[in-house]
Design a protein around this motif. Structure first.
Motif, mmCIF file in Angstrom:
data_model
loop_
_atom_site.group_PDB
_atom_site.id
_atom_site.type_symbol
_atom_site.label_atom_id
_atom_site.label_comp_id
_atom_site.label_asym_id
_atom_site.label_seq_id
_atom_site.Cartn_x
_atom_site.Cartn_y
_atom_site.Cartn_z
ATOM 1 N N ASP A 161 -19.180 2.575 -19.519
ATOM 2 C CA ASP A 161 -20.608 2.719 -19.800
ATOM 3 C C ASP A 161 -20.931 2.711 -21.290
ATOM 4 N N GLY A 162 -20.040 2.237 -22.124
ATOM 5 C CA GLY A 162 -20.299 2.202 -23.566
ATOM 6 C C GLY A 162 -19.545 1.064 -24.218
ATOM 7 N N LEU A 163 -19.277 1.206 -25.512
ATOM 8 C CA LEU A 163 -18.556 0.192 -26.281
ATOM 9 C C LEU A 163 -17.601 0.904 -27.226
ATOM 10 N N TRP A 164 -16.338 0.473 -27.249
ATOM 11 C CA TRP A 164 -15.387 1.020 -28.209
ATOM 12 C C TRP A 164 -15.720 0.424 -29.564
ATOM 13 N N ILE A 165 -16.032 1.297 -30.518
ATOM 14 C CA ILE A 165 -16.585 0.869 -31.800
ATOM 15 C C ILE A 165 -15.528 0.293 -32.738
ATOM 16 N N SER A 166 -15.965 -0.713 -33.497
ATOM 17 C CA SER A 166 -15.145 -1.297 -34.561
ATOM 18 C C SER A 166 -16.082 -1.895 -35.599
ATOM 19 N N ASP A 167 -15.580 -1.985 -36.829
ATOM 20 C CA ASP A 167 -16.331 -2.692 -37.865
ATOM 21 C C ASP A 167 -15.751 -4.085 -38.091
ATOM 22 N N GLY A 168 -14.812 -4.461 -37.233
ATOM 23 C CA GLY A 168 -14.252 -5.806 -37.283
ATOM 24 C C GLY A 168 -12.827 -5.894 -37.775
ATOM 25 N N ASP A 169 -12.320 -4.828 -38.422
ATOM 26 C CA ASP A 169 -10.944 -4.929 -38.924
ATOM 27 C C ASP A 169 -9.953 -4.071 -38.139
ATOM 28 N N ASN A 170 -10.469 -3.163 -37.290
ATOM 29 C CA ASN A 170 -9.639 -2.329 -36.417
ATOM 30 C C ASN A 170 -8.573 -1.534 -37.163
ATOM 31 N N THR A 171 -8.926 -1.048 -38.352
ATOM 32 C CA THR A 171 -8.007 -0.189 -39.098
ATOM 33 C C THR A 171 -8.769 1.019 -39.626
ATOM 34 N N GLY A 172 -8.310 2.204 -39.305
ATOM 35 C CA GLY A 172 -8.877 3.417 -39.883
ATOM 36 C C GLY A 172 -10.309 3.692 -39.508
ATOM 37 N N ASN A 173 -11.142 3.971 -40.519
ATOM 38 C CA ASN A 173 -12.544 4.315 -40.306
ATOM 39 C C ASN A 173 -13.315 3.147 -39.700
ATOM 40 N N ALA A 174 -14.415 3.458 -39.038
ATOM 41 C CA ALA A 174 -15.373 2.443 -38.595
ATOM 42 C C ALA A 174 -16.572 2.549 -39.536
ATOM 43 N N ASP A 175 -16.727 1.574 -40.426
ATOM 44 C CA ASP A 175 -17.804 1.562 -41.414
ATOM 45 C C ASP A 175 -18.838 0.526 -41.001
ATOM 46 N N ILE A 176 -19.935 0.995 -40.417
ATOM 47 C CA ILE A 176 -20.980 0.107 -39.903
ATOM 48 C C ILE A 176 -22.098 0.008 -40.932
ATOM 49 N N VAL A 177 -22.439 -1.231 -41.304
ATOM 50 C CA VAL A 177 -23.458 -1.485 -42.320
ATOM 51 C C VAL A 177 -24.566 -2.327 -41.691
ATOM 52 N N PHE A 178 -25.824 -1.905 -41.917
ATOM 53 C CA PHE A 178 -26.971 -2.668 -41.437
ATOM 54 C C PHE A 178 -27.407 -3.690 -42.478
ATOM 55 N N ASP A 179 -27.949 -4.814 -42.012
ATOM 56 C CA ASP A 179 -28.567 -5.765 -42.923
ATOM 57 C C ASP A 179 -29.659 -5.030 -43.689
ATOM 58 N N ALA A 180 -29.787 -5.311 -44.987
ATOM 59 C CA ALA A 180 -30.711 -4.560 -45.845
ATOM 60 C C ALA A 180 -32.150 -4.627 -45.346
ATOM 61 N N GLY A 181 -32.598 -5.803 -44.908
ATOM 62 C CA GLY A 181 -33.978 -5.942 -44.440
ATOM 63 C C GLY A 181 -34.270 -5.092 -43.217
ATOM 64 N N PHE A 182 -33.289 -4.946 -42.347
ATOM 65 C CA PHE A 182 -33.452 -4.134 -41.141
ATOM 66 C C PHE A 182 -33.257 -2.654 -41.458
ATOM 67 N N GLY A 183 -32.182 -2.335 -42.144
ATOM 68 C CA GLY A 183 -31.850 -0.943 -42.441
ATOM 69 C C GLY A 183 -32.900 -0.233 -43.271
ATOM 70 N N SER A 184 -33.556 -0.951 -44.167
ATOM 71 C CA SER A 184 -34.549 -0.311 -45.036
ATOM 72 C C SER A 184 -35.751 0.207 -44.256
ATOM 73 N N GLY A 185 -35.976 -0.321 -43.055
ATOM 74 C CA GLY A 185 -37.115 0.116 -42.253
ATOM 75 C C GLY A 185 -36.808 1.223 -41.267
ATOM 76 N N ILE A 186 -35.530 1.593 -41.118
ATOM 77 C CA ILE A 186 -35.153 2.607 -40.129
ATOM 78 C C ILE A 186 -35.611 3.996 -40.590
ATOM 79 N N SER A 187 -36.418 4.632 -39.761
ATOM 80 C CA SER A 187 -36.898 5.982 -40.087
ATOM 81 C C SER A 187 -36.236 7.050 -39.217
ATOM 82 N N HIS A 188 -35.696 6.648 -38.073
ATOM 83 C CA HIS A 188 -35.010 7.588 -37.189
ATOM 84 C C HIS A 188 -33.881 6.849 -36.476
#
Length: 199
Positions: free
Chosen positions: A64-91
């Protein structure tokens, strides 16, 4: 008769001349067959990927979910939003499941300031369907650059579900240009009508 209608006309002009600019909410529950989410808002506006990079249609357990990755499958999962989208996120809100103790969730605003951090609760039934999830939720006045799940073997160890992002948050009233013009004309009419009536 004119005196009774003027306040009515004015109140109608004032109340109808404004539109509410409200927030837009995006959600991803990963209920559709994988990898359908990749072509939705979350997949298109971030580097988030499926831990199973060799077969992105494979879900693994929990189902019922997704096993998270940032694409390199090593250590931390560092998720980055596109600047145009991320700048508008308020919650932002996300459900997390893991069976490993000691992982942290941290989030950063567009200026790279830490705006939220929380220890992630480990659950024995993270492999079950449905799994037990911890919900983390926070707001930002300066968007969301991204988030990280910090630990030794995060990718393949942490599942996510029910990701919610609110874009904007202003509920202030914004006048529409044609309605504003009507309001001005109505006020001018009231002023000139009143001065003409007094003479």
């Amino acid at each position: 008769m004119m005196k009774k209608r003027s306040p009515l006309i004015l109140s109608l002009l004032l109340s109808s001349g404004f539109a509410t600019a409200g927030p837009v909410m995006y959600s991803e529950d990963f209920n559709a067959d994988l990898p359908a989410w990749e072509s939705n808002w979350l997949g298109l506006n971030s580097n988030l990927s499926n831990y199973f990079i060799n077969d992105t249609s494979y879900r693994g357990m929990p189902l019922d979910g997704l096993w998270i990755s940032d694409g390199d499958n090593t250590g931390n999962a560092d998720i980055v939003f596109d600047a145009g989208f991320g700048s508008g996120i308020s919650h932002f809100s996300i459900d997390l499941a893991t069976w490993t103790e000691g992982y942290w969730f941290v989030a950063f605003d567009m200026a790279d300031h830490l705006i939220f951090s929380s220890l992630i609760t480990a659950f024995d039934d993270a492999f079950f369907n449905p799994a037990s999830y911890q919900t983390l939720s926070f707001s930002s006045s300066n968007g969301l650059k991204g988030f990280s799940i910090v630990g030794d073997y995060v990718e393949g160890d942490v599942a996510i579900d029910n990701v919610l992002a609110t874009i904007g948050g202003s509920t202030s009233k914004v006048p529409e240009s044609s309605s504003l013009m009507l309001l001005v004309l109505g006020l001018l009419g009231l002023v000139f009508g009143r001065t003409h009536h007094q003479q």
